[in-house]
Design an enzyme around this catalytic site. Structure first.
Site, PDB file in Angstrom:
ATOM      1  N   HIS A   1     -48.388  77.312  24.197  1.00 23.11           N
ATOM      2  CA  HIS A   1     -49.638  78.043  24.011  1.00 23.11           C
ATOM      3  C   HIS A   1     -49.567  79.396  24.721  1.00 23.11           C
ATOM      4  CE1 HIS A   1     -52.090  75.317  21.801  1.00 23.11           C
ATOM      5  NE2 HIS A   1     -52.123  74.372  22.721  1.00 23.11           N
TER       6      HIS A   1
ATOM      7  N   CYS B   1     -47.997  82.157  19.642  1.00 23.96           N
ATOM      8  CA  CYS B   1     -48.879  82.900  18.738  1.00 23.96           C
ATOM      9  C   CYS B   1     -49.107  84.326  19.242  1.00 23.96           C
ATOM     10  CB  CYS B   1     -50.218  82.189  18.612  1.00 23.96           C
ATOM     11  SG  CYS B   1     -50.131  80.561  17.830  1.00 23.96           S
TER      12      CYS B   1
ATOM     13  N   ARG C   1     -46.542  85.067  14.800  1.00 19.68           N
ATOM     14  CA  ARG C   1     -45.732  84.438  15.829  1.00 19.68           C
ATOM     15  C   ARG C   1     -44.847  85.483  16.513  1.00 19.68           C
ATOM     16  NH1 ARG C   1     -48.997  81.486  14.482  1.00 19.68           N
ATOM     17  NH2 ARG C   1     -48.835  79.321  13.759  1.00 19.68           N
TER      18      ARG C   1
END
Length: 261
Positions: A165, A239, A248
């Site tokens: 993340h 991300c 990405r």
């Protein structure tokens, strides 16, 4: 002379009272909605991070304690590095020795959700457990870095592909954009420490650009970003831009050295 009887007109006052009550009710609802939204933001940006940081830190501590006390390592244990094709695309021989040789075979994959390695990125202060799989609930939302199934294990020939993340839930890859070619990335396992050196950074590509985690990684969307020969690669994905999942970002590194435990 007739006496006039005063007449009180209440219709207008009643209408005003109704409007006032409606405005007051709307204001209360707006304030309540604002408080709920604020609590959701606090939960996402603060509480999920606190929970994930605590769990990730505890898991790293557990792994290191197991390794230091000599307990049998979990699944994913592999053999010593073997033959390989050497560095590619500008990789240099490290000072004082020959380039690292990747393992001849890929160790068996650990069970899904199992944290079995520790990722360290000194430049951006990352220390995070690496778990098998990239599911949100089982891996990423716990503050872990996820290992893409069917990609190589640390130290092996091929491509060790990891995801994390960038925002919330521990956000281990929050500052991945600060990495530069030449920076080191380490992966510790029960058997060895593998040190990779960053070679290329793809700032933005589409989520469907799946060849970035191929054995010999390259971008189908941006053909200028590619490697051309087999080696022991490491790919980090997250991300971008921040707080979105539109694109990405990809960081590629090549194995430089292996230090056995």
């Amino acid at each position: 002379m007739r006496e006039r009887i005063p007449v009180v007109v209440q219709g207008r006052r009643t209408r005003r009272s109704s409007v006032a009550r409606a405005l007051w009710t709307g204001a209360e609802l707006a304030v309540t909605l604002g408080v709920v939204l604020l609590l959701l933001v606090v939960h996402q940006l603060w509480w999920t991070n606190r929970q994930a940081w605590d769990e990730a830190r505890d898991r790293v501590t557990q792994l290191e304690r197991q390794w230091d006390t000599g307990r049998p390592p979990g699944p994913g244990r592999g053999g010593a590095p073997g033959s390989g094709d050497g560095p590619v695309d500008g990789a240099r021989t490290p000072p004082g020795g020959a380039p690292a040789r990747p393992a001849a075979r890929t160790p068996a994959a650990p069970p899904p959700g199992l944290a079995y390695a520790v990722l360290r990125i000194p430049r951006i202060g990352v220390t995070a457990p690496v778990a098998q799989g990239i599911g949100k609930a089982a891996v990423l939302d716990r503050g872990y870095v996820g290992h893409y199934p069917r990609t190589a294990q640390p130290g092996a020939t091929g491509n060790v592909a990891l995801a994390g993340h960038r925002n919330t839930h521990g956000e281990p890859f929050r500052h991945l954009d600060r990495l530069r070619p030449g920076d080191t990335v380490r992966i510790d396992t029960a058997d060895a420490r593998y040190t990779y050196v960053v070679r290329q950074i793809l700032p933005r590509t589409t989520p469907g650009d799946g060849t970035v985690i191929a054995d010999v990684p390259h971008s189908t969307t941006h053909p200028a970003y590619r490697f051309t020969a087999p080696d022991a690669y490491l790919t980090l994905t997250t991300c971008t831009p921040e707080f979105t999942s539109t694109y990405r970002m990809v960081v590629w590194a090549v194995l430089r050295s292996t230090q056995s435990r």
